[in-house]
Design a protein around this motif. Sequence first.
Motif, mmCIF file in Angstrom:
data_model
loop_
_atom_site.group_PDB
_atom_site.id
_atom_site.type_symbol
_atom_site.label_atom_id
_atom_site.label_comp_id
_atom_site.label_asym_id
_atom_site.label_seq_id
_atom_site.Cartn_x
_atom_site.Cartn_y
_atom_site.Cartn_z
ATOM 1 N N ILE A 70 46.028 48.394 32.693
ATOM 2 C CA ILE A 70 44.800 47.617 32.844
ATOM 3 C C ILE A 70 45.022 46.246 32.233
ATOM 4 O O ILE A 70 45.622 46.118 31.167
ATOM 5 N N GLY A 71 44.512 45.245 32.900
ATOM 6 C CA GLY A 71 44.431 43.910 32.329
ATOM 7 C C GLY A 71 42.965 43.537 32.243
ATOM 8 O O GLY A 71 42.254 43.569 33.246
ATOM 9 N N PHE A 72 42.474 43.205 31.054
ATOM 10 C CA PHE A 72 41.047 42.904 30.878
ATOM 11 C C PHE A 72 40.890 41.519 30.280
ATOM 12 O O PHE A 72 41.520 41.190 29.273
ATOM 13 N N ARG A 73 40.062 40.692 30.917
ATOM 14 C CA ARG A 73 39.728 39.352 30.421
ATOM 15 C C ARG A 73 38.241 39.345 30.093
ATOM 16 O O ARG A 73 37.399 39.343 30.977
ATOM 17 N N GLN A 74 37.910 39.355 28.800
ATOM 18 C CA GLN A 74 36.517 39.464 28.377
ATOM 19 C C GLN A 74 35.701 38.233 28.746
ATOM 20 O O GLN A 74 34.536 38.352 29.114
ATOM 21 N N SER A 75 36.280 37.054 28.675
ATOM 22 C CA SER A 75 35.519 35.832 28.932
ATOM 23 C C SER A 75 34.956 35.762 30.347
ATOM 24 O O SER A 75 33.915 35.141 30.575
ATOM 25 N N ILE A 76 35.625 36.411 31.295
ATOM 26 C CA ILE A 76 35.142 36.392 32.677
ATOM 27 C C ILE A 76 34.801 37.794 33.189
ATOM 28 O O ILE A 76 34.581 37.985 34.383
ATOM 29 N N SER A 77 34.787 38.782 32.298
ATOM 30 C CA SER A 77 34.448 40.180 32.628
ATOM 31 C C SER A 77 35.287 40.714 33.784
ATOM 32 O O SER A 77 34.796 41.378 34.680
ATOM 33 N N LYS A 78 36.572 40.436 33.741
ATOM 34 C CA LYS A 78 37.483 40.812 34.825
ATOM 35 C C LYS A 78 38.392 41.950 34.378
ATOM 36 O O LYS A 78 39.071 41.843 33.354
ATOM 37 N N CYS A 79 38.410 43.013 35.156
ATOM 38 C CA CYS A 79 39.221 44.185 34.870
ATOM 39 C C CYS A 79 40.179 44.397 36.035
ATOM 40 O O CYS A 79 39.749 44.632 37.157
ATOM 41 N N GLN A 80 41.483 44.293 35.762
ATOM 42 C CA GLN A 80 42.493 44.496 36.791
ATOM 43 C C GLN A 80 43.167 45.843 36.567
ATOM 44 O O GLN A 80 43.620 46.134 35.464
ATOM 45 N N LEU A 81 43.235 46.643 37.621
ATOM 46 C CA LEU A 81 43.871 47.953 37.554
ATOM 47 C C LEU A 81 45.217 47.878 38.260
ATOM 48 O O LEU A 81 45.307 47.368 39.371
#
Length: 111
Positions: A70-81
């Motif tokens: 998982i890659g998660f970017r909190q500033s843009i609420s983006k979750c990559q699986l």
Amino acid sequence: MIWTRIFALFSMIIFDLVLTQNINSVQMTIMDGWQFQCATTSCLPHATVTASDIFQCQITCLQQTQCIAIGFRQSISKCQLFTNDINQNSSLETAVDAVTMMVIPGTRLPS
């Protein structure tokens, strides 16, 4: 009175079955401040979803058996699986608001 008890017992059994069938767990390596930088397009995310927090991102991964990272970017609420492709030609790069998590092999329950 007897029907109320039977209904209550039946409800408890069904509730117990539903809970035990939906229990999943996985252990993940968490790397704060890192994100995937792929050398080729073969390691693009399998899916990208919006997640309000890191826990929601992890739950989304748990719901998909092919998810291994998982890659998660909190500033843009983006979750990559990411799927198995991520192991082939990928590396990590620093990123301020990124968190990368990888499933530890053999820890996914149920397998």
